[in-house]
Design a protein around this motif. Structure first.
Motif, PDB file in Angstrom:
ATOM      1  N   LEU A  46       0.830  -1.203   0.000  1.00 17.84           N
ATOM      2  CA  LEU A  46       0.000   0.000   0.000  1.00 17.84           C
ATOM      3  C   LEU A  46       0.865   1.253   0.000  1.00 17.84           C
ATOM      4  N   ARG A  47       1.920   1.264   0.770  1.00 14.42           N
ATOM      5  CA  ARG A  47       2.788   2.438   0.829  1.00 14.42           C
ATOM      6  C   ARG A  47       3.352   2.778  -0.549  1.00 14.42           C
ATOM      7  N   ALA A  48       3.869   1.767  -1.229  1.00 12.61           N
ATOM      8  CA  ALA A  48       4.454   2.002  -2.549  1.00 12.61           C
ATOM      9  C   ALA A  48       3.405   2.451  -3.558  1.00 12.61           C
ATOM     10  N   ALA A  49       2.228   1.845  -3.502  1.00 10.52           N
ATOM     11  CA  ALA A  49       1.171   2.207  -4.449  1.00 10.52           C
ATOM     12  C   ALA A  49       0.715   3.647  -4.238  1.00 10.52           C
ATOM     13  N   LEU A  50       0.559   4.056  -2.994  1.00 14.77           N
ATOM     14  CA  LEU A  50       0.154   5.435  -2.733  1.00 14.77           C
ATOM     15  C   LEU A  50       1.228   6.418  -3.192  1.00 14.77           C
ATOM     16  N   GLY A  51       2.502   6.045  -3.010  1.00 17.41           N
ATOM     17  CA  GLY A  51       3.572   6.886  -3.506  1.00 17.41           C
ATOM     18  C   GLY A  51       3.505   7.054  -5.014  1.00 17.41           C
ATOM     19  N   LEU A  52       3.265   5.959  -5.720  1.00 15.03           N
ATOM     20  CA  LEU A  52       3.125   6.037  -7.174  1.00 15.03           C
ATOM     21  C   LEU A  52       1.930   6.888  -7.573  1.00 15.03           C
ATOM     22  N   GLU A  53       0.835   6.744  -6.874  1.00 12.50           N
ATOM     23  CA  GLU A  53      -0.353   7.542  -7.171  1.00 12.50           C
ATOM     24  C   GLU A  53      -0.064   9.037  -7.010  1.00 12.50           C
ATOM     25  N   LEU A  54       0.762   9.381  -6.037  1.00 12.43           N
ATOM     26  CA  LEU A  54       1.101  10.794  -5.819  1.00 12.43           C
ATOM     27  C   LEU A  54       1.855  11.385  -7.000  1.00 12.43           C
ATOM     28  N   THR A  55       2.587  10.557  -7.748  1.00 10.54           N
ATOM     29  CA  THR A  55       3.328  11.067  -8.898  1.00 10.54           C
ATOM     30  C   THR A  55       2.408  11.400 -10.067  1.00 10.54           C
ATOM     31  N   GLY A  56       1.271  10.718 -10.145  1.00 11.13           N
ATOM     32  CA  GLY A  56       0.381  10.894 -11.286  1.00 11.13           C
ATOM     33  C   GLY A  56       0.805  10.109 -12.505  1.00 11.13           C
ATOM     34  N   ALA A  57       1.906   9.363 -12.408  1.00 15.01           N
ATOM     35  CA  ALA A  57       2.406   8.602 -13.550  1.00 15.01           C
ATOM     36  C   ALA A  57       1.603   7.320 -13.740  1.00 15.01           C
ATOM     37  N   PRO A  58       1.371   6.913 -14.981  1.00 16.00           N
ATOM     38  CA  PRO A  58       0.687   5.632 -15.207  1.00 16.00           C
ATOM     39  C   PRO A  58       1.598   4.466 -14.845  1.00 16.00           C
ATOM     40  N   TYR A  59       1.006   3.382 -14.396  1.00 16.90           N
ATOM     41  CA  TYR A  59       1.780   2.189 -14.079  1.00 16.90           C
ATOM     42  C   TYR A  59       0.889   0.967 -14.157  1.00 16.90           C
ATOM     43  N   THR A  60       1.507  -0.163 -14.294  1.00 19.34           N
ATOM     44  CA  THR A  60       0.790  -1.429 -14.234  1.00 19.34           C
ATOM     45  C   THR A  60       1.129  -2.103 -12.913  1.00 19.34           C
ATOM     46  N   GLU A  61       0.286  -3.022 -12.500  1.00 22.00           N
ATOM     47  CA  GLU A  61       0.532  -3.717 -11.239  1.00 22.00           C
ATOM     48  C   GLU A  61       0.317  -5.208 -11.404  1.00 22.00           C
ATOM     49  N   GLN A  62       0.980  -5.936 -10.567  1.00 17.98           N
ATOM     50  CA  GLN A  62       0.889  -7.392 -10.559  1.00 17.98           C
ATOM     51  C   GLN A  62       0.775  -7.848  -9.112  1.00 17.98           C
ATOM     52  N   ILE A  63      -0.273  -8.578  -8.806  1.00 18.90           N
ATOM     53  CA  ILE A  63      -0.487  -9.069  -7.444  1.00 18.90           C
ATOM     54  C   ILE A  63       0.007 -10.510  -7.338  1.00 18.90           C
ATOM     55  N   ILE A  64       0.882 -10.731  -6.372  1.00 21.23           N
ATOM     56  CA  ILE A  64       1.317 -12.085  -6.030  1.00 21.23           C
ATOM     57  C   ILE A  64       0.759 -12.395  -4.637  1.00 21.23           C
ATOM     58  N   LYS A  65      -0.151 -13.326  -4.580  1.00 22.73           N
ATOM     59  CA  LYS A  65      -0.820 -13.617  -3.315  1.00 22.73           C
ATOM     60  C   LYS A  65       0.183 -14.091  -2.281  1.00 22.73           C
ATOM     61  N   LEU A  66       0.039 -13.555  -1.081  1.00 23.40           N
ATOM     62  CA  LEU A  66       0.944 -13.884   0.014  1.00 23.40           C
ATOM     63  C   LEU A  66       0.524 -15.175   0.708  1.00 23.40           C
ATOM     64  N   ASN A  67       1.458 -15.753   1.451  1.00 23.55           N
ATOM     65  CA  ASN A  67       1.193 -16.923   2.295  1.00 23.55           C
ATOM     66  C   ASN A  67       0.665 -18.127   1.510  1.00 23.55           C
ATOM     67  N   GLN A  68       1.124 -18.244   0.257  1.00 24.43           N
ATOM     68  CA  GLN A  68       0.804 -19.409  -0.554  1.00 24.43           C
ATOM     69  C   GLN A  68       2.057 -20.287  -0.683  1.00 24.43           C
ATOM     70  N   PRO A  69       1.902 -21.565  -0.997  1.00 25.26           N
ATOM     71  CA  PRO A  69       3.073 -22.431  -1.111  1.00 25.26           C
ATOM     72  C   PRO A  69       4.115 -21.936  -2.115  1.00 25.26           C
ATOM     73  N   ASP A  70       3.649 -21.245  -3.160  1.00 25.28           N
ATOM     74  CA  ASP A  70       4.575 -20.801  -4.200  1.00 25.28           C
ATOM     75  C   ASP A  70       4.906 -19.312  -4.115  1.00 25.28           C
ATOM     76  N   THR A  71       4.468 -18.627  -3.044  1.00 27.26           N
ATOM     77  CA  THR A  71       4.672 -17.184  -2.964  1.00 27.26           C
ATOM     78  C   THR A  71       6.147 -16.812  -3.056  1.00 27.26           C
ATOM     79  N   HIS A  72       6.960 -17.427  -2.231  1.00 29.49           N
ATOM     80  CA  HIS A  72       8.381 -17.055  -2.192  1.00 29.49           C
ATOM     81  C   HIS A  72       9.057 -17.329  -3.529  1.00 29.49           C
ATOM     82  N   ALA A  73       8.758 -18.461  -4.119  1.00 32.45           N
ATOM     83  CA  ALA A  73       9.360 -18.805  -5.412  1.00 32.45           C
ATOM     84  C   ALA A  73       8.940 -17.810  -6.490  1.00 32.45           C
ATOM     85  N   ARG A  74       7.700 -17.409  -6.486  1.00 40.04           N
ATOM     86  CA  ARG A  74       7.220 -16.451  -7.491  1.00 40.04           C
ATOM     87  C   ARG A  74       7.888 -15.099  -7.306  1.00 40.04           C
TER      88      ARG A  74
END
Length: 210
Positions: free
Chosen positions: A17-45
């Motif tokens: 959330l901190r990083a996303a709000l910082g990006l929003e403050l810039t007004g610059a366009p960006y893409t995002e990718q969510i990697i679900k936490l606490n999953q068996p493959d989270t760390h590997a991903r």
């Protein structure tokens, strides 16, 4: 100029959330990718993107930047016109100090009050060390407001990186129903009415039904 932000679940990832709000403050366009936490493959991903194995990560023309503080400072350098830090030298120093304190401290609050946008229940009993963290946060917010040179409802008048860093704390204090002085309650309401935060909150709560 291209930005790709890799984050964890919006429902649970306070650092993202901190990083996303910082990006929003810039007004610059960006893409995002969510990697679900606490999953068996989270760390590997996550290791596919950076050796830290943690979120957030910002991919840009200068490489992959890890850690919300580093991302914030990078964005402040890249977008000076966005004034992500207060313009007054003294206020800017206090803003950086407050963010550093948040970044490296308040372990009792974090450990006992995990970030969860959907929570609505008090922490009982309240451990003394958590209350001490809360008291310090309330005092720190007051110190920020006292150092502000601009008027407005955020910590330093207008929204800044300081608010990006403390938005997850505001969430914790509200979702755990913590009784606070009026000034602190008003600041939490400011965060909850911040359009960038409201969008994140809406999408985070949507994760519950997906």
């Amino acid at each position: 100029m291209s930005f790709h932000l890799i984050i964890g679940d919006k429902l649970y990832s306070s650092w993202s959330l901190r990083a996303a709000l910082g990006l929003e403050l810039t007004g610059a366009p960006y893409t995002e990718q969510i990697i679900k936490l606490n999953q068996p493959d989270t760390h590997a991903r996550l290791l596919e993107h950076a050796p830290t194995g943690k979120v957030p990560l910002l991919k840009c023309e200068h490489g992959t930047i890890a850690d919300s503080m580093a991302i914030s400072e990078y964005l402040a350098e890249r977008f000076p016109e966005a004034q992500l830090w207060p313009q007054d030298v003294a206020a800017r120093a206090q803003a950086r100090s407050a963010c550093a304190q948040m970044h490296s401290g308040f372990f009792a609050l974090r450990g006992n009050m995990p970030f969860d946008l959907s929570r609505d229940e008090a922490l009982t009993p309240m451990p003394a060390e958590v209350q001490a963290d809360i008291d310090r946060i309330v005092a720190l917010w007051a110190e920020c407001c006292a150092a502000a040179k601009e008027s407005g409802p955020f910590l330093f008048g207008k929204a800044s990186l300081a608010d990006a860093f403390f938005a997850p704390v505001a969430v914790r204090l509200r979702t755990y129903r913590v009784a606070l002085p009026a000034e602190a309650q008003a600041y939490i309401e400011t965060i909850y009415q911040w359009p960038a935060f409201k969008a994140w909150q809406r999408e985070g709560l949507q994760e519950l039904v997906e």
